[in-house]
Design an enzyme around this catalytic site. Structure first.
Site, PDB file in Angstrom:
ATOM      1  CB  CYS A   2      -0.946   0.081   1.185  1.00 52.82           C
ATOM      2  SG  CYS A   2      -2.055  -1.307   1.323  1.00 52.82           S
ATOM      3  NE  ARG A  27       4.616   1.735   0.094  1.00 54.96           N
ATOM      4  CZ  ARG A  27       5.473   1.422   1.052  1.00 54.96           C
ATOM      5  NH1 ARG A  27       6.763   1.521   0.816  1.00 54.96           N
ATOM      6  NH2 ARG A  27       5.065   1.023   2.231  1.00 54.96           N
ATOM      7  CD1 TRP A  74       0.388  -6.169  -3.026  1.00 63.09           C
ATOM      8  CD2 TRP A  74       0.036  -6.810  -0.916  1.00 63.09           C
ATOM      9  NE1 TRP A  74       0.861  -7.458  -2.889  1.00 63.09           N
ATOM     10  CE2 TRP A  74       0.654  -7.878  -1.605  1.00 63.09           C
ATOM     11  CE3 TRP A  74      -0.290  -6.998   0.416  1.00 63.09           C
ATOM     12  CZ2 TRP A  74       0.969  -9.085  -1.005  1.00 63.09           C
ATOM     13  CZ3 TRP A  74       0.019  -8.216   1.026  1.00 63.09           C
ATOM     14  CH2 TRP A  74       0.639  -9.245   0.314  1.00 63.09           C
ATOM     15  CG  ASN A 100       1.238   0.643   4.458  1.00 63.84           C
ATOM     16  OD1 ASN A 100       0.954  -0.535   4.287  1.00 63.84           O
ATOM     17  ND2 ASN A 100       2.481   1.089   4.404  1.00 63.84           N
ATOM     18  N   GLY A 101      -0.997  -1.082   6.566  1.00 64.59           N
ATOM     19  CA  GLY A 101      -0.693  -1.916   7.727  1.00 64.59           C
ATOM     20  C   GLY A 101      -1.849  -2.859   8.014  1.00 64.59           C
ATOM     21  CD  GLU A 481      18.040 -12.184  -7.325  1.00 65.84           C
ATOM     22  OE1 GLU A 481      17.518 -12.809  -6.412  1.00 65.84           O
ATOM     23  OE2 GLU A 481      17.618 -11.078  -7.698  1.00 65.84           O
ATOM     24  CE  LYS A 485      14.556 -10.472  -9.354  1.00 67.90           C
ATOM     25  NZ  LYS A 485      15.182 -10.292  -8.096  1.00 67.90           N
ATOM     26  CD  GLU A 488      10.818 -11.318  -7.652  1.00 67.01           C
ATOM     27  OE1 GLU A 488      11.924 -11.211  -8.208  1.00 67.01           O
ATOM     28  OE2 GLU A 488      10.460 -10.573  -6.746  1.00 67.01           O
ATOM     29  CG  HIS A 504      20.663 -36.435  -3.779  1.00 71.64           C
ATOM     30  ND1 HIS A 504      21.088 -37.704  -3.481  1.00 71.64           N
ATOM     31  CD2 HIS A 504      21.789 -35.712  -3.989  1.00 71.64           C
ATOM     32  CE1 HIS A 504      22.409 -37.753  -3.485  1.00 71.64           C
ATOM     33  NE2 HIS A 504      22.859 -36.546  -3.801  1.00 71.64           N
ATOM     34  CE  LYS A 603      11.999  -2.323  -5.136  1.00 75.28           C
ATOM     35  NZ  LYS A 603      12.749  -3.348  -5.857  1.00 75.28           N
TER      36      LYS A 603
HETATM   37  C1  F6R Z   1      12.710  -9.890  -5.269  1.00 75.69           C
HETATM   38  C2  F6R Z   1      12.385  -8.929  -4.260  1.00 75.69           C
HETATM   39  C3  F6R Z   1      12.031  -9.422  -2.902  1.00 75.69           C
HETATM   40  C4  F6R Z   1      12.775  -8.595  -1.855  1.00 75.69           C
HETATM   41  C5  F6R Z   1      12.329  -8.966  -0.435  1.00 75.69           C
HETATM   42  C6  F6R Z   1      13.117  -8.215   0.613  1.00 75.69           C
HETATM   43  O1  F6R Z   1      12.927  -9.293  -6.497  1.00 75.69           O
HETATM   44  O2  F6R Z   1      12.407  -7.761  -4.489  1.00 75.69           O
HETATM   45  O3  F6R Z   1      12.310 -10.769  -2.754  1.00 75.69           O
HETATM   46  O4  F6R Z   1      14.142  -8.824  -2.018  1.00 75.69           O
HETATM   47  O5  F6R Z   1      10.971  -8.666  -0.291  1.00 75.69           O
HETATM   48  O6  F6R Z   1      12.987  -6.845   0.471  1.00 75.69           O
HETATM   49  P1  F6R Z   1      13.965  -5.836   1.170  1.00 75.69           P
HETATM   50  O7  F6R Z   1      15.307  -6.042   0.609  1.00 75.69           O
HETATM   51  O8  F6R Z   1      13.406  -4.486   0.883  1.00 75.69           O
HETATM   52  O9  F6R Z   1      13.940  -6.163   2.636  1.00 75.69           O
END
Ligand code: F6R
Length: 608
Positions: A2, A27, A74, A100-101, A481, A485, A488, A504, A603
């Protein structure tokens, strides 16, 4: 999770709110809404969908106001419907707010108010807060908020307007981020400071248990008992232009391309003459460093994978006992932690609830805590104590890219510095690695020059059922990673495994429709990984290899090869991650996905 925006001033309120919300869309983006006060009357508009849809509604309705608040959602409590979208307004139309929360005792408050005859209209937890305010409000906003904050439990950033106070906005924070700014005769508030950059670079980050009144004349700060206090502002050194996409079609692509500069900036002032020096930021003594018997790296998602890279690199030159833990698990396990522990919390946003709570726990157990974050002034930065800031600039694409690279850069420096403080670092290793780090920007730039090649490869594989990523040793964390990516932003199933672990169990999944992306740098594990490639080929899986330039033998196994520049073996993740990000990006683009705002993700994850 949010995004919130609020404005008090003489400019076009709805335009400023809508533009601010657009900057917060990463967000949360399932619904959006706005409320304004004009001529003593609250008006609001809400919609399911994006801020652009809200803007159309605002234009069609000709909505204007003297002050305003907005929200991009969100969903947590209550489905994605127009009714559940914020702002929420009290039944008596006197109070309106965005939130937000999560309000944990919302049901209890709702039952209490319903018993008094107050009618609720939504399924949200937020409505309990606005109805409660409507119930207690008697013309004094501060007193009403004091009562509200004493009654609700959970996490909140609240931005509130009262129908008979058309020149002020009130905000209150506990647990969810909120920043306030003032310039000339204008006041602002937002979830993310980047939304304020075009107006001011001097902001106040709200603390927990703090509220503020924002008017054209200025901002006043109070605690939850209503007592006023002075508050120092913080200067942001980010540039407003950094929040634009520039020539790129997506923020993610722009941010991938920024990585060479990000590495260079991260090294700046921290290395000189092939030696690392973090003493300007960390006032650690050799005695102190020697007493830390164990290092805990705690983070989530991509930041967690950055710590796994760090673990692999640090184990090559230091005598460290390292654990890498996912923050949401670390909190609830009984992991020995105390004054002999250095606990490092890595969070791009500095607002991730799981990481923040884990840091509070480690601190309460006496661990020495260090935070690595990209957002100066974020909650983790303010609370944790020692900090290393990654200078990656604002990252807007929901999928983390350049901040991962900044994190692995600074974590490598941290490892070297720590080993040096403890007298364990061989000077040749320091020279070799620092000098190799200085070459990384050029090598990443060379990788970016191959973008077209990677795009074509991605096109060939965009219809795959899913992907396996494999790597051994230092090639394993970038495999994690790369898979993250891909899942996601393209919504394809992608799984990363240590290459030797495939046999395994996971190997049972392989067939001609499941490609394997093998990270096979030319190092001492090359032959072992090649064996795993052979095993995959025997199950008819198409192979995509990420191999070191000059490795001609790899072409015997597959024609789908992305060559990465040669580097010191420990630094392979720096060059591997760029093509993996591009590969995910172009697969997602080919599949028509919403790259910067993938479904279900936000995010900054400020709920547990
Ligand atoms: C992946 C991504 C998330 C963040 C995770 C932690 O692309 O962005 O997996 O890495 O939510 O976020 P931060 O680093 O802001 O604590």
């Amino acid at each position: 999770m949010c995004g919130i925006m609020g404005y008090v001033g003489d400019r076009d309120t709805t335009r400023i709110i809508l533009e601010g919300l657009a900057k917060h869309e990463y967000r949360g983006y399932d619904s959006a809404g706005i409320a304004v006060i004009k001529d003593g009357k609250i008006s609001e508009l809400r919609t399911v969908g994006r801020v652009a849809q809200l803007a159309e509604k605002v234009a069609a309705a000709g909505l204007t106001g003297d002050i305003g608040i907005g929200h991009t959602r969100w969903a947590t409590h209550g489905g994605v419907t127009e009714t559940n979208a914020h702002p929420h307004i009290s039944s008596d139309d006197r109070v309106v707010l965005v939130h937000n929360g999560i309000i944990e005792n919302a049901r209890e408050i709702r039952a209490e108010l319903e018993a008094k005859g107050i009618k609720f209209h939504t399924e949200t937890d937020t409505e309990s807060a606005v109805q409660y305010l409507g119930y207690v409000y008697d013309g004094d906003p501060k007193e009403a908020i004091v009562k509200l904050t004493a009654r609700i439990r959970g996490a909140f950033a609240l931005v509130i307007m009262f129908y008979d106070k058309p020149r002020e906005i009130w905000v209150a924070r506990k647990g969810s981020p909120l920043v306030v700014g003032h310039a000339g005769n204008e006041g602002f508030c937002a979830s993310d400071p980047t939304a304020l950059l075009e107006f001011t670079h001097d902001v106040w980050f709200m603390d927990d248990d703090e509220m503020a009144q924002i008017t054209r004349e200025g901002c006043r700060f109070f605690d939850f008992s209503g007592a006023e206090h002075e508050k120092a502002s913080m200067h942001l050194d980010w540039d407003a232009a950094m929040t634009n996409r520039g020539k790129y079609p997506h923020f993610m692509l722009k941010e991938i391309h920024e990585q060479p500069d990000v590495v260079a900036h991260t090294l700046l002032g921290r290395v000189a003459d092939d030696a690392v020096d973090l003493s300007r930021e960390l006032s650690w003594t050799p005695d102190e460093a020697a007493q830390w018997k164990r290092i805990h790296f705690v983070a989530c998602g991509t930041s967690h994978y950055a710590t796994i890279v760090a673990q692999h690199i640090m184990e090559t030159f230091g005598n460290f006992e390292i654990r890498t833990e996912v923050a949401s698990e670390y909190r609830y396990r009984n992991i020995p932690t105390g004054p002999d522990t250095l606990a490092v919390f890595v969070s791009q946003s500095g607002e991730t609830a799981d990481t923040l709570h884990a840091a509070r726990l480690a601190k309460s157990r006496g661990a020495k805590c260090l935070v690595i974050t990209n957002v100066r002034g974020s909650t983790i930065h303010r609370e944790v104590g020692d900090a290393l800031i990654t200078p990656a600039g604002p990252e807007i694409g929901v999928a983390a890219t350049k901040t991962f690279t900044a994190q692995i850069t600074i974590l490598t420096l941290l490892g070297l510095y720590l080993a040096k403080l403890r007298g364990e670092l061989d000077p040749n290793t320091e020279r070799r690695l620092v000098s190799a780090l200085m070459d990384i920007p050029g090598k990443q730039a060379a990788m970016l020059d191959r973008e077209r090649e990677i795009e074509l490869l991605a096109r060939d594989f965009a219809d795959a059922r899913g992907f396996f990523f494999i790597g051994r040793g230092i090639a394993y964390p970038p495999a994690l990673e790369g898979a993250l990516k891909l899942k996601e932003i393209s919504y394809l199933h992608a799984e990363a495994y240590p290459a030797g672990e495939m046999k395994h169990g996971p190997i049972a999944l392989l067939d001609k429709e499941l490609p394997v992306v093998a990270l096979v740098p030319k190092n001492e594990l090359w032959e072992k990984t090649i064996s795993n490639i052979e095993e995959s080929m025997a199950r008819k899986s198409p192979i995509i290899a990420l191999a070191t330039e000059g490795d001609d033998q790899i072409c015997h196994y597959t024609r789908n090869v992305i060559f990465t520049p040669e580097t010191e073996p420990e630094l392979f993740p720096f060059v591997a991650v760029v093509p993996l990000q591009l590969f995910a990006y172009y697969i997602a683009r080919q599949r028509g996905c919403d790259i910067d705002m993938p479904r279900n993700l936000a995010k900054s994850v400020t709920v547990e």
